[in-house]
Motif scaffolding. Structure first.
Motif, PDB file in Angstrom:
ATOM      1  N   UNK A 172       0.832  -1.207   0.000  1.00  0.00           N
ATOM      2  CA  UNK A 172       0.000   0.000   0.000  1.00  0.00           C
ATOM      3  C   UNK A 172       0.869   1.260   0.000  1.00  0.00           C
ATOM      4  N   UNK A 173       0.344   2.352  -0.559  1.00  0.00           N
ATOM      5  CA  UNK A 173       1.063   3.620  -0.425  1.00  0.00           C
ATOM      6  C   UNK A 173       0.254   4.595   0.428  1.00  0.00           C
ATOM      7  N   UNK A 174      -0.603   4.014   1.270  1.00  0.00           N
ATOM      8  CA  UNK A 174      -1.484   4.859   2.085  1.00  0.00           C
ATOM      9  C   UNK A 174      -0.959   5.000   3.505  1.00  0.00           C
ATOM     10  N   UNK A 175      -1.157   6.211   4.014  1.00  0.00           N
ATOM     11  CA  UNK A 175      -0.749   6.547   5.372  1.00  0.00           C
ATOM     12  C   UNK A 175      -2.001   6.887   6.155  1.00  0.00           C
ATOM     13  N   UNK A 176      -2.168   6.299   7.331  1.00  0.00           N
ATOM     14  CA  UNK A 176      -3.313   6.677   8.158  1.00  0.00           C
ATOM     15  C   UNK A 176      -2.850   7.600   9.283  1.00  0.00           C
ATOM     16  N   UNK A 177      -3.491   8.750   9.390  1.00  0.00           N
ATOM     17  CA  UNK A 177      -3.173   9.682  10.485  1.00  0.00           C
ATOM     18  C   UNK A 177      -4.409   9.877  11.358  1.00  0.00           C
ATOM     19  N   UNK A 178      -4.230   9.630  12.627  1.00  0.00           N
ATOM     20  CA  UNK A 178      -5.273   9.880  13.620  1.00  0.00           C
ATOM     21  C   UNK A 178      -5.657  11.367  13.560  1.00  0.00           C
ATOM     22  N   UNK A 199      -0.626   8.472  -0.170  1.00  0.00           N
ATOM     23  CA  UNK A 199      -2.017   8.849   0.002  1.00  0.00           C
ATOM     24  C   UNK A 199      -2.281   8.998   1.491  1.00  0.00           C
ATOM     25  N   UNK A 200      -2.647  10.182   1.927  1.00  0.00           N
ATOM     26  CA  UNK A 200      -2.840  10.395   3.362  1.00  0.00           C
ATOM     27  C   UNK A 200      -4.321  10.335   3.707  1.00  0.00           C
ATOM     28  N   UNK A 201      -4.685   9.497   4.647  1.00  0.00           N
ATOM     29  CA  UNK A 201      -6.053   9.430   5.131  1.00  0.00           C
ATOM     30  C   UNK A 201      -6.053   9.897   6.581  1.00  0.00           C
ATOM     31  N   UNK A 202      -6.822  10.958   6.851  1.00  0.00           N
ATOM     32  CA  UNK A 202      -6.932  11.443   8.224  1.00  0.00           C
ATOM     33  C   UNK A 202      -8.291  11.019   8.746  1.00  0.00           C
ATOM     34  N   UNK A 203      -8.323  10.294   9.848  1.00  0.00           N
ATOM     35  CA  UNK A 203      -9.602   9.827  10.355  1.00  0.00           C
ATOM     36  C   UNK A 203      -9.525   9.428  11.814  1.00  0.00           C
ATOM     37  N   UNK A 204     -10.627   8.864  12.278  1.00  0.00           N
ATOM     38  CA  UNK A 204     -10.701   8.438  13.676  1.00  0.00           C
ATOM     39  C   UNK A 204     -10.422   6.935  13.744  1.00  0.00           C
ATOM     40  N   UNK A 205      -9.253   6.554  14.223  1.00  0.00           N
ATOM     41  CA  UNK A 205      -8.875   5.132  14.181  1.00  0.00           C
ATOM     42  C   UNK A 205      -9.711   4.284  15.139  1.00  0.00           C
ATOM     43  N   UNK A 206     -10.386   4.935  16.089  1.00  0.00           N
ATOM     44  CA  UNK A 206     -11.150   4.149  17.056  1.00  0.00           C
ATOM     45  C   UNK A 206     -12.585   3.928  16.580  1.00  0.00           C
TER      46      UNK A 206
END
Ligand SMILES: *Cc1c(COP(=O)(O)O)cnc(C)c1O
Length: 965
Positions: A172-178, A199-206
Motif C-alpha cells: 500500500x502507499x497509504x498513510x493513516x493519520x489519527x 495517500x494520506x487518510x486522516x480519520x478516527x482510528x477508534x
C-alpha cells in the motif's frame, strides 16, 4: 603612547562591538596582510573575489548600535510581548527550567558553543549527556533505541513515515493519520507525503473500520490532541496484520504515569521533550525525540550516540552508525537531518536527572490530579467535560459560548484553546497551581458563583484513567537518575561533563563549512527574558507584537543583505531550508504548468544534505562534475542542461563552493540554468564569505537558505539548535510555508496556495532569532563587511602559512581561497601510513579541535578560522599543524617508529601516566607538544576511540544496571 592630551571626542569613543567580534586588532590585521603582500583589507576584494558578484549598490543597513543599546532595544521589544498563562496545549506546555540548569548549561558557553561531537575524544561530556537523554527516552517510551534528537515533533513524525515506507512490506502507499494528532503534525505529514506520492487518510482510528483499507503506516497521538488516552493495542494488532508500522506521537510527561507506547507494541515513538525544562520560546527551539526497536537501528534518522571503548579498553562514547551517512549515501540517505537539537536534548536530559524518577512522578502526578480536580469542578458547575480518560488535557462543551469564555479568560491573562464555537480545550502543566484552578473556575462560573473546594474534591474524585492504561514498570532506574538531586551535586556533574569537552570557550574550532564564530554574550541575553521564551507559539498575535516586530525587522535585514524579496523562518536547520526551498521551486513549476520539471543538478562536491533534500522534494538528482580546480564544470553543465532541457527543475549550488573557492563562473552558471527554464537554489552555508560584499538574490540565485547558526552567530549547541531560513525572489514568495493554526504566516500567499507546512511552529525556532537580530544590529553593513573580509583574510593567511608544509588543494584567482581552505593529507598514507584521522587526533594533544575531516574530499582537512579568531590563536593553530608535519617527517625519515609514534597513539590520555612509560618518545612530547599549554593543558578523558567495535557491539543506552553492582 602619544603624549598629547586626547580630545573629548576621542575619550567618548566607546568600546565598539565590531572590534570585539573581529578577533584581530588593526595591527594584527596589518601583519597578516603584509604576510600576504597586501596593503589594506579592501585589497583582498580585488585579489580574491570575482568582480561580477560584488554589490553594485550600498546596503540600507548603515547604522550600528552598541551592546548596551541593543539590550535596551530588545527590552523595549520584549515589553510588546504579553506573557499570559497559556493552557492551549497542542504540544507546547509551560515548564520550569531549574535555575541550576539555566545557569550552568543554557547560559554556559562550555555547553552552547560546542560543535557536533564528530571528534568523540573531545566530546565525551556532551556525549554522556546525550546518552542520558537517549536512556530517558527509551525508559519513558518503552522502546529499545532512541536517537539524540530531531528538530520537532511534526518533522519527527514525518521522518517516521518515510522510515516506515523503507521498512514496511506492505504494498500500500497509504498513510493513516489519527485526526486527533496535533494539527501542525498532520500538516507537516501532508507536506512530506506529497512529493513521495503517499495517500494520506486522516480519520478516527477508534471508529473507522481499519481492516477494510490497507496502509503501510499509522500515526497515533497519545494522549490525543484533545487529551483522550486510548488503549492502542487493537490498532497496533490491525496494523501489524497489514505489515504496517505504527508510530505513536507521545507526550513525555504523561508517559511518567501512562503505560508506554512500547508496551502496546508501537514500532516508533516520537514527540517533543520541550516540557522537560525547555521554555516554549514562541515555538522553539526544542528537542524532538525519536525512539524505535533495535531491529530498525540501521534505518533510524538522525544521530545516535553509542557506547564503545578506547585504545586502553576503557568505556568511551561516540556517534554510532550513520554519522556520515548523507555524505556517503547521498540521494539514498535515510534522511536529510544534519543539525538537530543537541543543546535542548541535553537540557531535557538534565531535567530528568535533576528530578529523578520520584521527582518526575510528583510533577506528573500533580499535573494529572490538578487536571481532574479542575475538570470535576467545572462539571459541578454544570459544564459537560467530553474527555473521559485524560492526563492533563480535556475538552469542555460550551455550546455557542467558546469565544466569549476564551475572551473572558484573556481578561484574566489566561489563554484557553478555542477548538470551535462550541468547544474549549484546557491543558495544565508543571507550573499550574491552586490559584490557577480557582481562576479558571471563576472564568467559567462568574465572580458570584460558588467555588468548589479543592481539598474536598481531591478526596472524592476517582482516578479517570483505568488501571490497564497506567504504567506498571519502573522508569529511570540507572544511577545517573538518582545521584544528582541536590543542587551541589547537580552543579558539579554538569561542570564535570563540560570540562571534558573542547568548546569555543577553550580554543578555536576551525571547522570548515560550519563557521564556528563568536556567539557574543550580549547576543545571547534576550534568550533569558521571560517575555521572549515564555510565549506559546499559538498565543493570539496581539500578545506577541514584540515577536512580530523582531521577525519583520530580521526579515528586512536579511532581505537587504541577500537581495531577496521575502524570507521564511519556518525551517529549523539548513537541511530543512534546502527541502523547503526546493518545494517552492517545484510549486512554481507546477503553477506554471511545468509539472514535468523534476531534475535537480547537484555538483559532486555538494554537502550530503543537498541530494538527500532533493529526493525528499520529489526531485531526481543528476550529479555535475567538478573540474581539476574543484569548480563546477561549465562544460558538463551545458551538456546536462541540454540533455534535460524540458525537465530541468533546479541547480543546487553552494557558493563559494565547499572547496573554499569563489568560482569565477557563478553568474554564467546561473544564466545557463535560467536559459533552460531551471531555477537556482543556493546553499548559503558559506554566506560568511559573501555577507556585506555580495547579494545572492542579485547575482542569479532564486532561493537560498542561510544557516543562522553559522553565519549569524547562533551557537551550535553541540549539534543544534539551528535556524535555516530561506530567502526567495518575488516570483517564489507566494509559495513560502504557511501554518494550519496561526494564520498569516505567509502574507504573500495567492490562490495557487503554498508548499504547505514544514515545521511544527509557525516561525520555527523563533526565540533564537533574537541572537541573529542582535548580531546584525551591532555590526551593521560596515561591520559585517569587515567581518567577511577578516574571515577571508584569516583563511588566506592560514593557507599561506601552511602551504610550505601541506599542499592547499584548491585556490581561485590569484591563488587565493575564500573563507576556508582545504589542505591535502593524502600523500602521508603512502609515505608513512599516516591518515588524516591521525592528524586530527594529534591536534587534540596540542589542545585543538580538528578541522573538518575528509569533507568534501577524502583524506583532507578543511579549515575555516572565521573572523572571530585573532592572529595569536591562528598562529598557535598553524604552528601545531606545522609541528605535526615535522612529526610526520620524522616517521617518513625513519627517525620515529613507523607504528608506535605520536600520531598513531594520539590523543594521549592521562591514563598513560598511570602505567610505566614505554613509548619510544618522551612523555613531554606526548602530552605537551608545541610547548604552549603548560599553564592550561587540555587532557582528553579517553584515548583513541574504537569506532568499529562500537558499531559491532551497538549499545545506545547507559550500561546495563548489572554493570553498576
Ligand atoms: C551545514 C551545512 C548544511 C546543512 O545545514 P544544517 O543546518 O546542519 O542542516 C548544508 N550545506 C552545507 C554546505 C553546510 O555546511
Amino acid at each position: 603612547m602619544s603624549t598629547s592630551r586626547p580630545s573629548l571626542q576621542q575619550l567618548e569613543m566607546r568600546g565598539n562591538f565590531i572590534q570585539r567580534h573581529i578577533g584581530s586588532n588593526p595591527q594584527q590585521v596589518q601583519e597578516m596582510l603584509a604576510e600576504l603582500g597586501l596593503g589594506k583589507l579592501d585589497d583582498l576584494i580585488e585579489q580574491a573575489i570575482p568582480d561580477n558578484i560584488l554589490n553594485s549598490e550600498p546596503l540600507k543597513l548603515t547604522g550600528t548600535i552598541s551592546e548596551r543599546a541593543v539590550i535596551k532595544y530588545l527590552r523595549k521589544m520584549r515589553n510588546r510581548n504579553k506573557v499570559f498563562t497559556s493552557l492551549i496545549g497542542m504540544g507546547y506546555y509551560d515548564t520550569i527550567m531549574p535555575a541550576v540548569i539555566k545557569r550552568n548549561v543554557l547560559e554556559n558557553p562550555g555547553w552552547y558553543t560546542a560543535y557536533t561531537p564528530y571528534q568523540a575524544e573531545v566530546s565525551q561530556g556532551r556525549l554522556e549527556a546525550l546518552l542520558n537523554f537517549q536512556q530517558m527516552i527509551c525508559d519513558l517510551t518503552g522502546m529499545e533505541l532512541a536517537n539524540a534528537s530531531l528538530l520537532d515533533e511534526a518533522t519527527a513524525a514525518a521522518e517516521a513515515m518515510t522510515m516506515a515506507r523503507r521498512l514496511s512490506k506492505s504494498p500500500s502507499n497509504r498513510v493513516f493519520i489519527d485526526q486527533n494528532c496535533h494539527p501542525q503534525t498532520i500538516a507537516v505529514m501532508q507536506t512530506r507525503a506529497r512529493p513521495f506520492g503517499f495517500d494520506v487518510v486522516v480519520g478516527d482510528p477508534y471508529q473507522q473500520d481499519l481492516e477494510r483499507q490497507k496502509f503501510f503506516t499509522f500515526l497515533l497521538q497519545y494522549p490525543g490532541c484533545d487529551g483522550e488516552v486510548h488503549d492502542l493495542s487493537d490498532i497496533v494488532r490491525i496494523a501489524h496484520q497489514q505489515s504496517a508500522l505504527v508510530t505513536v506521537a507521545a507526550d513525555l510527561l504523561s508517559l511518567v504515569i501512562l503505560k508506554s507506547p512500547g508496551s502496546f507494541g508501537a514500532d516508533i515513538v516520537v514527540g517533543n521533550s520541550q516540557r522537560f525544562g525547555v521554555p516554549m520560546g514562541y515555538g522553539g527551539p526544542h528537542a524532538a525525540f525519536f525512539a524505535t526497536k533495535d531491529e530498525y537501528k540501521r534505518s533510524t534518522p538522525g544521530r545516535i550516540i553509542g557506547v564503545s571503548k578506547d585504545c586502553h579498553g576503557q568505556y568511551a562514547l561516540r556517534m554510532a552508525l550513520q554519522t556520515r551517512e548523507q555524505h556517503i549515501r547521498r540521494d539514498k540517505a535515510t534522511s536529510n537531518i544534519c543539525t538537530s537539537q543537541v543543546l535542548l536534548a541535553v537540557i531535557a536530559g538534565f531535567y530528568a536527572i535533576y528530578h529523578g524518577p520520584q521527582g518526575l512522578a510528583l510533577i506528573a502526578g500533580r499535573v494529572h490530579r490538578y487536571s481532574q480536580i479542575l475538570a470535576t469542578g467545572l462539571q459541578s458547575m454544570g459544564y459537560t467535560i467530553l474527555s473521559r480518560q485524560f492526563f492533563d488535557t480535556f475538552v469542555i462543551h460550551t455550546p455557542g459560548r467558546a469565544k466569549r469564555i476564551a475572551n473572558k479568560a484573556q481578561e484574566a491573562e489566561i489563554n484557553l484553546r478555542i477548538i470551535d464555537a462550541d468547544h474549549l480545550g484546557i491543558s495544565l502543566d508543571e507550573t499550574s497551581n491552586r490559584d490557577l484552578i480557582r481562576s479558571v473556575w471563576r472564568i467559567f462560573s462568574g465572580p458570584a458563583g460558588d467555588q468548589p473546594d479543592i481539598n474536598a474534591l481531591d478526596k472524592t474524585i476517582a482516578e479517570c484513567l483505568p488501571q490497564p492504561l497506567l504504567r506498571q514498570d519502573a522508569i529511570l532506574q540507572h544511577p545517573v537518575f538518582e545521584r544528582y538531586h541536590s543542587e551541589t551535586e547537580m552543579m558539579r556533574y554538569m561542570r564535570k561533563l563540560a570540562r571534558k569537552d573542547i568548546a569555543l570557550d577553550r580554543s578555536m574550532i576551525p571547522l570548515g563549512s560550519c563557521t564556528m564564530k563568536l556567539n557574543a554574550a550580549t547576543e545571547m541575553q534576550a534568550l533569558s527574558y521571560h517575555e521572549f521564551n515564555g510565549l506559546h507559539p499559538f498565543a493570539p498575535l496581539h500578545q506577541t507584537l514584540g515577536y512580530q516586530q523582531l521577525i519583520e525587522e530580521l526579515e528586512d535585514m536579511l532581505c537587504d543583505l541577500t537581495g531577496f524579496d521575502a524570507f521564511s523562518f519556518q525551517p529549523n536547520a539548513g537541511s530543512q531550508g534546502e527541502y523547503t526551498g526546493l518545494l517552492t521551486i517545484r510549486k512554481y513549476h507546477q503553477t506554471n504548468g511545468q509539472e514535468q520539471r523534476n531534475i535537480c543538478l547537484i555538483p559532486a562536491s555538494a554537502h550530503g544534505t543537498n541530494p538527500a533534500s532533493a529526493v525528499m522534494a520529489g526531485l531526481k538528482v543528476v550529479v555535475l562534475d567538478c573540474d581539476d580546480n574543484g569548480n563546477v564544470s561549465v562544460e558538463d553543465l551545458r551538456n546536462k542542461v541540454a540533455e534535460h532541457h524540458d525537465t530541468l527543475a533546479a541547480l543546487m549550488i553552494t557558493y563559494p563552493s565547499t572547496h573554499g573557492v569563489f568560482e569565477e563562473a557563478f553568474r554564467e552558471i546561473c544564466d545557463i540554468v535560467h536559459q533552460h527554464g531551471g531555477q537556482v537554489y543556493l546553499d548559503g552555508a558559506n554566506f560568511n564569505a559573501l555577507l556585506g560584499l555580495s547579494r545572492p538574490g542579485k547575482i542569479g540565485a532564486d532561493v537560498a537558505h542561510l544557516n543562522l547558526h553559522k553565519t549569524f552567530s547562533i551557537p551550535h549547541g553541540g549539534g543544534g539548535p539551528g535556524v535555516g531560513p530561506i530567502g526567495v525572489g518575488q516570483h517564489l514568495a507566494p509559495y513560502l510555508p504557511e501554518h494550519p493554526v496561526v494564520k498569516g504566516v505567509n502574507p504573500h500567499k495567492t490562490e495557487h496556495g503554498t508548499v504547505g507546512t514544514v515545521s511544527a511552529a509557525p516561525w520555527g525556532s523563533a526565540s533564537i532569532l533574537t541572537i541573529s537580530w542582535a548580531y546584525i544590529a551591532m555590526m551593521g553593513a560596515h561591520g559585517l563587511k569587515q567581518a567577511t573580509l577578516n574571515a577571508i583574510l584569516n583563511a588566506n593567511y592560514i593557507a599561506q602559512r601552511l602551504a610550505p608544509h601541506y599542499p592547499v588543494l584548491y585556490t581561485g584567482k590569484n591563488n587565493r581561497v575564500a573563507h576556508e581552505c582545504i589542505i591535502d593529507c593524502r600523500a602521508f598514507k603512502q609515505s608513512c601510513n599516516i591518515t588524516v584521522e591521525d592528524i586530527a587526533k594529534r591536534l587534540i594533544d596540542y589542545g585543538f579541535h580538528a578541522p573538518t575531516v575528509s569533507f568534501p574530499v577524502a583524506e583532507t582537512l578543511m579549515i575555516e578560522p572565521t573572523e572571530s579568531e585573532d592572529k595569536g590563536e591562528i598562529d598557535r593553530f598553524c604552528e601545531a599543524l606545522i609541528a605535526i608535519r615535522q612529526e610526520i617527517r620524522d616517521i617518513e625519515s625513519g627517525k620515529a617508529d613507523p607504528d608506535n609514534n605520536v600520531l598513531h597513539n594520539a590523543p594521549h590520555s592521562h591514563r598513560l601516566l598511570l602505567e610505566e612509560w614505554q613509548m619510544p618518545y618522551p612523555r613531554v612530547q606526548a602530552f605537551f607538544p608545541g610547548n604552549n599549554q603548560d599553564d592550561d593543558k587540555y587532557w582528553p578523558p579517553v584515548g583513541r576511540i574504537d569506532n568499529v567495535y562500537g558499531d559491532r557491539h551497538l549499545q545506545c543506552t547507559c550500561p546495563p544496571l548489572s554493570d553498576y553492582q
